[in-house]
Write an enzyme that holds these catalytic residues in place. Structure first.
Site, short mmCIF file in Angstrom:
data_model
loop_
_atom_site.label_atom_id
_atom_site.label_comp_id
_atom_site.label_asym_id
_atom_site.label_seq_id
_atom_site.Cartn_x
_atom_site.Cartn_y
_atom_site.Cartn_z
N ASP A 19 0.77 -1.30 -0.01
CA ASP A 19 -0.21 0.17 -0.08
C ASP A 19 0.82 1.13 -0.16
O ASP A 19 1.88 1.18 0.43
CB ASP A 19 -0.94 0.09 1.23
CG ASP A 19 -1.94 1.07 1.15
OD1 ASP A 19 -2.41 1.41 0.07
OD2 ASP A 19 -2.45 1.17 2.34
N ASN A 67 -10.49 -2.88 -6.13
CA ASN A 67 -10.02 -1.67 -6.91
C ASN A 67 -10.50 -1.27 -8.21
O ASN A 67 -10.11 -0.34 -8.60
CB ASN A 67 -8.45 -2.25 -7.09
CG ASN A 67 -7.69 -2.22 -5.79
OD1 ASN A 67 -6.48 -2.83 -5.84
ND2 ASN A 67 -7.99 -1.31 -4.87
#
Length: 241
Positions: A19, A67
């Site tokens: 991330d 996503n």
């Protein structure tokens, strides 16, 4: 800095939620995809660090089922990046004896990408070094739902008795059925959540949430976290005698 543990106490399987790519790029006044490209380069360094760190299995979270909610430009750019990464790294991964697997639901993925994924898996199937698993269009809940559906189909077909369905049966239907459960899960960028990643498999994993953004996450920091793991006492619900 703690050194990697090679006496059997270190993590055999490390999973990483990579991330912070977008924030890393934004801090530099660049588009988010610039950060994703920088993050892809970081993967190679971590894979190369695994043997010396005593890590046999590495699983990385590349693209989640959630996503798809990102902008069309970013999603298209990520899919292009995945294709380019496979084409660029395939020979090197094979030469370095890295066996590559992909987990996740491939149905929504671009056909060209699926072909490249299949080809890389076939090319590295005989490799005996680090086992690199890449999660693309992956979500823990989605994985369990798909596994349960396949299990139910086998029960309906008479291949499996309902009485035989237990916590040892379901993992055989998961995407990770040939992998050991992760011992250590690392998330970069300072976020302290698991984001639907390896929900079933990580029931007894240790977690490390670090502030470093993924493109800045070094092999040195990786090895430090691996070394720290070996100093933890793991009781799996029991007590020390």
């Amino acid at each position: 800095m703690p050194k990697p543990i090679r006496d059997g106490k270190g993590p055999r399987h490390v999973a990483i939620i990579m991330d912070g790519n977008g924030r890393w790029a934004t801090q530099r006044g660049r588009p988010r995809l610039f950060g994703h490209h920088a993050g892809a380069k970081r993967v190679r360094e971590i894979v190369e660090a695994c043997p010396d760190a005593g890590v046999k299995y590495l699983t990385i979270f590349a693209f989640s089922t959630e996503n798809w909610k990102r902008t069309q430009t970013e999603v298209a750019g990520l899919m292009s990046l995945f294709r380019r990464y496979i084409q660029k790294e395939a020979r090197a991964l094979h030469a370095e004896n890295v066996q590559v697997r992909f987990i996740g639901d491939r149905v929504k993925l671009d056909k060209k990408l699926i072909i490249l994924m299949d080809e890389l898996e076939a090319l590295t199937s005989g490799c005996t070094g680090v086992n690199l698993t890449i999660a693309i269009n992956y979500g823990g809940r989605d994985e369990v739902a798909r596994a349960t559906q396949r299990l139910a189909q086998d029960v309906a077909a008479g291949k499996l008795s309902p009485d035989d369905v237990n916590e040892e049966t379901l993992p055989k239907y998961l995407d990770t059925c040939v992998l050991p459960d992760p011992d250590l899960v690392i998330r970069t960028s300072g976020e302290a959540r698991i984001s639907n990643f390896l929900l079933w498999q990580s029931a007894y994993a240790e977690y490390e949430f670090v502030d470093t953004l993924w493109p800045d996450f070094s092999a040195e920091e990786f090895c430090s976290l691996v070394g720290s793991y070996g100093q933890r006492e793991r009781r799996y619900g029991g007590v020390k005698a």
